[in-house]
Design an enzyme around this catalytic site. Structure first.
Site, PDB file in Angstrom:
ATOM      1  N   GLY A   1      29.574 156.434  19.649  1.00  0.00           N
ATOM      2  CA  GLY A   1      29.051 155.131  19.260  1.00  0.00           C
ATOM      3  C   GLY A   1      29.715 154.747  17.937  1.00  0.00           C
ATOM      4  O   GLY A   1      29.770 155.559  17.007  1.00  0.00           O
ATOM      5  N   ALA A   2      30.218 153.501  17.880  1.00  0.00           N
ATOM      6  CA  ALA A   2      31.085 153.123  16.763  1.00  0.00           C
ATOM      7  C   ALA A   2      30.475 153.346  15.370  1.00  0.00           C
ATOM      8  O   ALA A   2      31.072 154.045  14.537  1.00  0.00           O
ATOM      9  CB  ALA A   2      31.526 151.665  16.954  1.00  0.00           C
TER      10      ALA A   2
ATOM     11  N   GLN B   1      26.494 157.377  29.490  1.00  0.00           N
ATOM     12  CA  GLN B   1      25.734 157.031  28.278  1.00  0.00           C
ATOM     13  C   GLN B   1      24.461 156.261  28.631  1.00  0.00           C
ATOM     14  O   GLN B   1      23.454 156.364  27.923  1.00  0.00           O
ATOM     15  CB  GLN B   1      26.601 156.163  27.342  1.00  0.00           C
ATOM     16  CG  GLN B   1      27.686 156.889  26.598  1.00  0.00           C
ATOM     17  CD  GLN B   1      29.004 156.850  27.345  1.00  0.00           C
ATOM     18  OE1 GLN B   1      29.047 156.715  28.559  1.00  0.00           O
ATOM     19  NE2 GLN B   1      30.100 157.003  26.630  1.00  0.00           N
TER      20      GLN B   1
ATOM     21  N   ASP C   1      32.825 148.113  20.004  1.00  0.00           N
ATOM     22  CA  ASP C   1      33.608 149.096  19.231  1.00  0.00           C
ATOM     23  C   ASP C   1      34.558 148.415  18.267  1.00  0.00           C
ATOM     24  O   ASP C   1      34.944 148.971  17.259  1.00  0.00           O
ATOM     25  CB  ASP C   1      34.378 150.021  20.162  1.00  0.00           C
ATOM     26  CG  ASP C   1      33.466 151.114  20.658  1.00  0.00           C
ATOM     27  OD1 ASP C   1      32.666 150.837  21.575  1.00  0.00           O
ATOM     28  OD2 ASP C   1      33.496 152.215  20.083  1.00  0.00           O
TER      29      ASP C   1
HETATM   30  O1  MRU Z   1      32.578 156.291  24.081  1.00  0.00           O
HETATM   31  P1  MRU Z   1      31.363 155.915  23.293  1.00  0.00           P
HETATM   32  O2  MRU Z   1      30.095 156.460  23.861  1.00  0.00           O
HETATM   33  O3  MRU Z   1      31.530 156.214  21.824  1.00  0.00           O
HETATM   34  O4  MRU Z   1      31.282 154.325  23.433  1.00  0.00           O
HETATM   35  C1  MRU Z   1      30.245 153.663  22.774  1.00  0.00           C
HETATM   36  C2  MRU Z   1      30.181 152.220  23.071  1.00  0.00           C
HETATM   37  O5  MRU Z   1      30.975 151.679  23.805  1.00  0.00           O
HETATM   38  C3  MRU Z   1      29.120 151.433  22.339  1.00  0.00           C
HETATM   39  O6  MRU Z   1      28.707 150.333  23.104  1.00  0.00           O
HETATM   40  C4  MRU Z   1      29.681 150.924  21.003  1.00  0.00           C
HETATM   41  O7  MRU Z   1      30.272 151.952  20.284  1.00  0.00           O
HETATM   42  C5  MRU Z   1      28.654 150.266  20.179  1.00  0.00           C
HETATM   43  S1  MRU Z   1      27.483 151.415  19.571  1.00  0.00           S
HETATM   44  C6  MRU Z   1      26.382 150.619  18.599  1.00  0.00           C
END
Ligand code: MRU
Length: 353
Positions: free
Chosen positions: A55-56, A197, A238
């Site tokens: 998650g970003a 997720q 992201d």
């Molecule tokens: O690969 P991930 O699980 O890190 O991807 C996360 C996402 O795509 C989320 O939607 C994004 O990071 C926003 S989190 C607040």
């Protein structure tokens, strides 16, 4: 001694004390709630790459703490030497995952602080500030976004909740705030193949905070929208380019196109740290491709015949024309995004001056 922000959420993907960083291993959820400890920046880089934390905003905060762990171990002859060594750690951390701009943003912010004050204590303070600000931003986004959300079934993709941030969540923060304000809301969570997720993390999180959640196969969202069963979609991001194109988990683009086709609002909730004005448009955003094993296997079980290929792009780009609004902690931004997003920073800089 604990290093924790005062506004910590009930769901805690990140903990930090004087023995190092603790991360809730998101690879094991929902089956096991287990924290792993990390003591060096190299271990932190590996944890981000392997998605112990994801998650970003969460990987940005984790990288900031990784920078403190690096600083604690640096033996420097001079402030200049300290900075040079810290920069090397920053480069390593930034490379762990390329799409989420929050990672590079957090590392750069830590380096700027180190340029002014090349001391561990200052860096510790900065990492905690990044974390605390992220939670506060999520709460503000929640309040602003809650007003936009209609009652009914809200579809989300991936996990943009407390687990993906410093706490509370972006897209799920908006949903939580609307629910806490008394709106009759239920969540439809795309399972989000291949890492699941939605099925594993969003479902776990919603259950923890008591919001009704229904997990659906990714391919079901269009049909549910066409039957009038979805009131709105809200997702995280992201990286948001200067023109409003949004990089988010693979499959987000499909949801956005289907939402427009079915005249359903498609909202993106993200803090300003996810907005990258230096990236002009979506095609300039680096997209992470992950190991094809994530597609071949579901848990420990191989689901594809041996010898066939798999492709695993982890993110896609949703063109700005599909986005009904971008909910940030400063304000809700509408099209034309290049103007609205730029103003977000101008107004904030002006306000800070
Ligand atoms: O690969 P991930 O699980 O890190 O991807 C996360 C996402 O795509 C989320 O939607 C994004 O990071 C926003 S989190 C607040």
């Amino acid at each position: 001694m604990d290093y924790l922000p005062p506004n910590l959420d009930v769901i805690r993907p990140i903990l930090w004390d004087d023995k190092g960083l603790l991360l809730l291993d998101q690879r094991l959820l929902p089956w096991r709630e287990k924290y792993l400890r990390f003591k060096t920046w190299q271990e932190v880089r590996e944890a981000i790459r392997a998605m112990v934390v994801r998650g970003a905003p969460a990987i940005g905060i984790t990288a900031a703490i990784g920078m403190v762990l690096a600083a604690e171990k640096i033996k420097a002859k001079s402030p200049r030497d300290f900075l040079a060594k810290l920069r090397r750690a920053g480069q390593g951390l930034k490379r762990a995952r390329p799409t989420a701009v929050n990672l590079a943003w957090a590392v750069e912010r830590m380096l700027k602080r180190a340029e002014r004050e090349p001391e561990v204590e200052a860096l510790r303070e900065e990492a905690l500030k990044i974390w605390e600000e992220d939670i506060a931003a999520n709460r503000r986004m929640g309040r602003l976004g809650a007003e936009l959300l209609p009652e009914g079934a809200i579809l989300t993709h991936c996990n943009a909740g407390a687990l993906a941030t410093g706490g509370y969540g972006t897209a799920l923060g908006v949903i939580r705030a609307a629910f806490e304000a008394g709106k009759k809301i239920q969540v439809f969570a795309d399972e989000t193949r291949p890492w699941l997720q939605g099925a594993r993390l969003t479902a776990w999180e919603m259950k923890k905070v008591g919001i009704p959640v229904t997990v659906i196969p990714d391919g079901a969202s269009g049909s549910l929208m066409a039957q009038g069963k979805i009131a709105a979609c809200v997702v995280g991001a992201d990286r948001i380019a200067a023109n409003g194109d949004v990089a988010n988990k693979i499959g987000t683009y499909n949801v956005a196109v289907l939402a427009k086709e079915n005249e359903i609002p498609f909202y993106v909730a993200a803090p300003r740290s996810t907005v990258d004005l230096a990236t002009k448009e979506g095609k300039d955003i680096p997209i992470e491709w992950r190991d094809e094993k994530e597609v071949h296997f579901c848990g420990n079980k191989r689901i594809t015949p041996k010898g066939v290929a798999a492709a695993n792009p982890a993110f896609d780009v949703t063109p700005a024309r599909y986005v009904s609004a971008i909910i940030t902690e400063v304000k809700v931004v509408f099209s034309p995004y290049e103007v609205g997003l730029r103003k977000l920073f101008e107004e904030a800089n002006h306000g800070a001056a």
